[in-house]
Design a protein around this motif. Structure first.
Motif, mmCIF file in Angstrom:
data_model
loop_
_atom_site.group_PDB
_atom_site.id
_atom_site.type_symbol
_atom_site.label_atom_id
_atom_site.label_comp_id
_atom_site.label_asym_id
_atom_site.label_seq_id
_atom_site.Cartn_x
_atom_site.Cartn_y
_atom_site.Cartn_z
ATOM 1 N N VAL A 286 99.772 42.749 83.491
ATOM 2 C CA VAL A 286 99.128 41.605 83.949
ATOM 3 C C VAL A 286 100.102 40.629 83.883
ATOM 4 O O VAL A 286 100.884 40.411 82.740
ATOM 5 C CB VAL A 286 97.954 41.249 82.805
ATOM 6 C CG1 VAL A 286 97.305 39.900 83.348
ATOM 7 C CG2 VAL A 286 96.789 42.208 82.998
ATOM 8 N N ASP A 287 99.907 39.753 84.842
ATOM 9 C CA ASP A 287 101.035 38.636 84.898
ATOM 10 C C ASP A 287 100.886 37.378 84.073
ATOM 11 O O ASP A 287 101.749 36.776 83.596
ATOM 12 C CB ASP A 287 100.978 38.066 86.665
ATOM 13 C CG ASP A 287 101.458 39.070 87.480
ATOM 14 O OD1 ASP A 287 102.267 39.904 87.171
ATOM 15 O OD2 ASP A 287 101.104 38.718 88.869
ATOM 16 N N ARG A 288 99.589 36.820 83.835
ATOM 17 C CA ARG A 288 99.268 35.807 83.333
ATOM 18 C C ARG A 288 98.237 36.158 82.261
ATOM 19 O O ARG A 288 97.211 36.614 82.703
ATOM 20 C CB ARG A 288 98.852 34.778 84.206
ATOM 21 C CG ARG A 288 98.465 33.231 83.474
ATOM 22 C CD ARG A 288 98.240 32.300 84.348
ATOM 23 N NE ARG A 288 97.418 32.425 85.401
ATOM 24 C CZ ARG A 288 96.000 31.997 85.086
ATOM 25 N NH1 ARG A 288 95.827 31.038 83.811
ATOM 26 N NH2 ARG A 288 95.028 31.944 85.826
ATOM 27 N N VAL A 289 98.490 35.779 80.982
ATOM 28 C CA VAL A 289 97.397 36.124 79.999
ATOM 29 C C VAL A 289 97.290 34.800 78.955
ATOM 30 O O VAL A 289 98.306 34.213 78.498
ATOM 31 C CB VAL A 289 97.801 37.173 78.867
ATOM 32 C CG1 VAL A 289 96.719 37.403 77.886
ATOM 33 C CG2 VAL A 289 98.103 38.384 79.653
ATOM 34 N N VAL A 290 96.033 34.217 79.077
ATOM 35 C CA VAL A 290 95.807 32.918 78.279
ATOM 36 C C VAL A 290 94.790 33.244 77.310
ATOM 37 O O VAL A 290 93.921 34.320 77.296
ATOM 38 C CB VAL A 290 95.148 31.851 79.196
ATOM 39 C CG1 VAL A 290 96.247 31.469 80.200
ATOM 40 C CG2 VAL A 290 93.880 32.169 79.721
ATOM 41 N N VAL A 291 94.745 32.646 76.022
ATOM 42 C CA VAL A 291 93.749 32.954 75.166
ATOM 43 C C VAL A 291 93.296 31.583 74.852
ATOM 44 O O VAL A 291 93.588 30.518 74.731
ATOM 45 C CB VAL A 291 94.668 33.179 73.762
ATOM 46 C CG1 VAL A 291 93.811 33.249 72.494
ATOM 47 C CG2 VAL A 291 95.334 34.425 73.782
ATOM 48 N N CYS A 292 91.708 31.714 74.521
ATOM 49 C CA CYS A 292 90.989 30.716 74.125
ATOM 50 C C CYS A 292 90.433 31.001 72.711
ATOM 51 O O CYS A 292 89.946 32.162 72.533
ATOM 52 C CB CYS A 292 89.804 30.283 75.063
ATOM 53 S SG CYS A 292 90.266 29.251 76.575
ATOM 54 N N THR A 293 90.346 30.233 71.807
ATOM 55 C CA THR A 293 89.995 30.339 70.566
ATOM 56 C C THR A 293 89.332 29.001 69.918
ATOM 57 O O THR A 293 90.017 28.040 70.146
ATOM 58 C CB THR A 293 90.833 30.985 69.566
ATOM 59 O OG1 THR A 293 90.185 31.354 68.572
ATOM 60 C CG2 THR A 293 92.054 30.093 69.313
ATOM 61 N N PRO A 294 88.303 28.911 69.260
ATOM 62 C CA PRO A 294 87.632 27.429 68.743
ATOM 63 C C PRO A 294 88.750 27.171 67.553
ATOM 64 O O PRO A 294 88.985 27.764 66.713
ATOM 65 C CB PRO A 294 86.305 27.979 68.272
ATOM 66 C CG PRO A 294 86.236 29.359 68.108
ATOM 67 C CD PRO A 294 87.281 29.975 69.040
#
Length: 424
Positions: free
Chosen positions: A142-150
């Motif tokens: 995968v080219d782009r991996v972002v993380v969201c976390t509170p």
């Protein structure tokens, strides 16, 4: 089959209410964009920073706040997950085969371009969910991996940031809940372009948000609340069985624990010990609520019924405590992940062993496996033909198309062929 302990009735959440509320939030965020994301972040997390993205310098330096023992364990875990994902990826081979003279068919495994990984941060800091979702994406290509976390107390836990850095995340956003799923799916925050796929576990609202954005983006699966099943015979150690049930129940008061056994003696021994194991942990309140509401003890007649009942329950995690436990690898078919023998606890899979911990729940193991490198790959097909092969295909294609009434389909075949098929 009979039960020595039944689950409490009425455990189902008001899914209709959750669905309606999530739909409202998603529609509002899609309509108003960043302003709505900020409003929900303030309301639910008390959080409204200048920029939701955690600065890269903070992510890179997060390890400075952690002790070396924890960093060593996280490096070990990430390498286990990465190593297993790499082995899995090597089993997924591209294919090209000539099925008729002149007709070549094939497939390729192509990674999705961008992924948004959700890492929960409610009752516990679930560090492992970071690398469990990011590492397989990276191994898949995968080219782009972002993380969201509170955020918690105005910041993301440094262990989550360190895990994200080790796993290879491109960016981390301090943003949780439905608003995080919407931000990743819709691309409404500055610098956060919409992703192609949203992955990761979460609470009932996060799971419902994933369900509702599916189709606009891809998702991995709908997982939660957690489940543990233990199948056991009279050779099992009741202490280990009781300990492992409590070990998984501490996740959430809605967690589920099921013992299925051929031995009533073992079942009664486990029940007699449960209170002691619950009192032994500081998370007793959560684990006890889960056991009282969702705990089951099922006694079956023999091994055949043991297998049948376990497959019918189709539980997320299944521990095997029987004679010759490795036989069950080939006898059981409906489970998220299998933990074979008394030396293998579910916690190893949750944290450090290597197979992914994002797994199907609520009997979804009947039709899907859990998170793995293949979830991030699209298997796409192709075909090409010589003129001779095209003529052979054309005859059969035109005949079937005409039987369906699809005249234009038939014509596209016959114009490539000298076959004497009448197009009406």
């Amino acid at each position: 089959m009979y039960r020595l302990k039944e689950p409490a009735p009425g455990r189902a959440e008001n899914l209709s209410e959750i669905s309606s509320r999530v739909r409202e939030i998603l529609a509002d965020i899609e309509r108003r964009g960043e302003a709505a994301v900020r409003e929900y972040s303030r309301r639910f997390d008390g959080w409204d920073p200048d920029d939701f993205r955690v600065p890269d310098s903070v992510v890179r330096s997060a390890g400075n706040e952690l002790d070396e023992k924890l960093k060593r364990s996280l490096r070990f875990a990430v390498e286990q997950v990465r190593g297993f994902a790499e082995h899995q990826r090597r089993t997924l081979l591209d294919l090209e085969v000539e099925t008729l003279p002149g007709l070549t068919l094939g497939h390729r495994h192509v990674p999705v371009e961008s992924v948004g990984a959700y890492v929960p941060g409610g009752r516990y800091t679930l560090i492992a969910s970071t690398y469990m979702n990011v590492v397989p994406a990276r191994v898949a290509g995968v080219d782009r991996v972002v993380v969201c976390t509170p955020p918690r107390d105005g910041r993301v836990h440094p262990a989550v940031l360190y895990a994200a850095h080790l796993a290879g995340a491109d960016a981390v956003y301090a943003l949780g809940g439905v608003q995080a799923i919407a931000a990743m799916a819709f691309g409404v925050l500055p610098g956060l372009a919409a992703v192609d796929m949203v992955v990761g576990p979460g609470n009932a609202y996060v799971v419902e948000a994933k369900r509702q954005v599916f189709g606009r983006v891809g998702i991995d699966l709908l997982a939660g609340p957690t489940e543990i099943g233990i199948i056991a015979d009279d050779t099992a150690d009741p202490f280990l069985v009781a300990c492992d049930l409590v070990g998984q129940l501490e996740h959430d008061p809605r967690s589920r624990g099921v013992l299925i056994t051929t031995s009533e003696r073992l079942a009664r021994d486990v029940l007699a010990q449960l209170d002691e194991h619950l009192r032994a942990v500081s998370t007793e309140e959560v684990a006890r609520a889960a056991w009282e509401a969702g705990g089951e003890v099922v006694v079956v007649a023999d091994e055949d019924e043991l297998i049948k009942v376990c497959d019918d329950y189709a539980l997320e995690h299944v521990e095997v405590h029987v004679r010759e436990p490795q036989r069950m690898i080939h006898l059981l078919r409906n489970y998220g992940s299998l933990f074979v023998g008394p030396e293998t606890t579910v916690a190893y899979g949750d944290k450090v062993a290597g197979p992914n911990h994002v797994l199907p729940t609520l009997r979804a193991a009947r039709f899907t496996g859990g998170q793995w490198v293949g979830k991030y790959l699209k298997t796409v097909t192709y075909q090409y033909a010589t003129p001779a092969a095209s003529r052979e295909l054309a005859e059969h294609c035109a005949t079937e198309s005409l039987a369906e009434g699809m005249v234009a389909h038939a014509r596209t075949a016959t114009v490539r062929s000298s076959a004497s098929v009448t197009v009406g």
